[in-house]
Design an enzyme around this catalytic site. Structure first.
Site, PDB file in Angstrom:
ATOM      1  N   LYS A   1      -5.667  64.864  70.537  1.00 30.77           N
ATOM      2  CA  LYS A   1      -7.084  64.123  71.036  1.00 30.77           C
ATOM      3  C   LYS A   1      -8.279  64.622  70.257  1.00 30.77           C
ATOM      4  O   LYS A   1      -9.224  64.234  70.229  1.00 30.77           O
ATOM      5  CB  LYS A   1      -7.075  64.455  72.400  1.00 30.77           C
ATOM      6  CG  LYS A   1      -8.306  63.809  73.214  1.00 30.77           C
ATOM      7  CD  LYS A   1      -8.326  62.399  72.982  1.00 30.77           C
ATOM      8  CE  LYS A   1      -9.317  61.681  73.767  1.00 30.77           C
ATOM      9  NZ  LYS A   1      -9.168  60.196  73.696  1.00 30.77           N
TER      10      LYS A   1
ATOM     11  N   SER B   1     -14.942  47.867  47.997  1.00 35.30           N
ATOM     12  CA  SER B   1     -14.605  48.307  49.202  1.00 35.30           C
ATOM     13  C   SER B   1     -14.633  47.262  50.442  1.00 35.30           C
ATOM     14  O   SER B   1     -13.946  46.263  50.254  1.00 35.30           O
ATOM     15  CB  SER B   1     -15.295  49.724  49.771  1.00 35.30           C
ATOM     16  OG  SER B   1     -14.658  50.437  50.758  1.00 35.30           O
TER      17      SER B   1
END
Length: 287
Positions: A169, A117
């Site tokens: 948001k 990763s």
């Protein structure tokens, strides 16, 4: 008798001094062992940078890489990597810094345990990647995990009040189930991050993005298979990786930068503490 007292008085004074100041003397001895230089001092031309643990705060590593890049006497750098990865931004930042370093120095990445990763991202721009036969390589993918605590909040009587501007948001909140538009927005973000990751790996390793499901897709490979798909160059141990860097850098005599004695002392102390705790936990579980 008085003569004997006069003869042995200095010896007695020495023993008295040692007895009185024993702890201080031991402390000074430890300091001397830590800071005393090892033999003849030669200017190093090769260095090692460790990339370990979860990659979240990487400022120290970045500063070390920059310092080595600015040091004209350093001709090669070994990246000792043993990390499961971490956050995207720090991993990208390391990859950029290693790429910059590789323009001026020879860089070899050594996968000691896990180069997966974000830590694979960090070392992908090395000139050569050498991996321990038992190391884990790859896991080229991106994930976003957030718990949904809505049921728990309802059970204990907690509700939220939100005032916001902007439809998305609240995307990624853990207090309720995401709406489909929020999920689609976050999926788009993850897909874009994955595209960045795979395109950078493909460029660094000369791989085809059209075949990324073969070498990416978050698959984890052992070193042997990782070499087959092109994620690493060679299988070998730590000293083989160091020898590779010595050869690539072209130095007539390899002089490796040594860690300060105090740093080695603290690493050994910390390692012994961690091992002791692991042994204690293991023994407790086995009883």
């Amino acid at each position: 008798m008085q003569l004997l007292k006069m003869i042995f008085a200095p010896i007695g004074a020495i023993f008295k001094f040692i007895n009185t100041n024993f702890k201080a003397l031991v402390f000074l001895l430890i300091l001397a062992m830590i800071f005393m230089p090892d033999g003849e001092i030669k200017k190093p031309n090769l260095a090692q940078v460790d990339i370990k643990n979860t990659l979240l705060q990487t400022e120290d590593i970045l500063e070390k890489l920059q310092a080595l890049n600015d040091d004209d006497s350093i001709k090669g750098v070994l990246l000792y990597i043993d990390s499961p990865g971490g956050a995207l931004s720090p991993s990208v930042e390391l990859a950029m810094q290693v790429k910059k370093l590789a323009k001026n120095k020879k860089v070899v990445a050594y996968a000691a345990g896990s180069m997966t990763s974000g830590s694979y991202y960090a070392g992908v721009n090395a000139h050569k990647i050498v991996a321990n036969p038992g190391s884990f390589i790859g896991s080229i993918g991106v994930i976003m995990q957030v718990p949904n605590l809505e049921a728990l909040a309802d059970k204990i009587g907690i509700s939220e009040q939100v005032v916001k501007a902007g439809e998305f948001k609240e995307a990624g909140t853990f207090t309720r189930k995401w709406s489909q538009s929020e999920r689609d927005s976050l999926q788009k973000l993850v897909d874009a991050s994955y595209e960045l990751f795979t395109s950078d790996v493909a460029q660094a390793r000369d791989l085809e993005t059209s075949k990324k499901d073969e070498w990416a897709n978050a698959k984890i490979f052992l070193a042997g298979e990782a070499k087959q798909v092109g994620l690493i160059d060679e299988i070998g141990g730590y000293f083989e990786a160091k020898a590779q860097l010595e050869e690539l850098s072209g130095v007539s005599e390899a002089v490796w930068e040594k860690k300060p004695q105090i740093e080695k002392f603290m690493e050994k102390f910390t390692s012994q503490g961690v091992n002791s705790m692991a042994n204690l936990l293991f023994n407790t579980q086995m009883r």
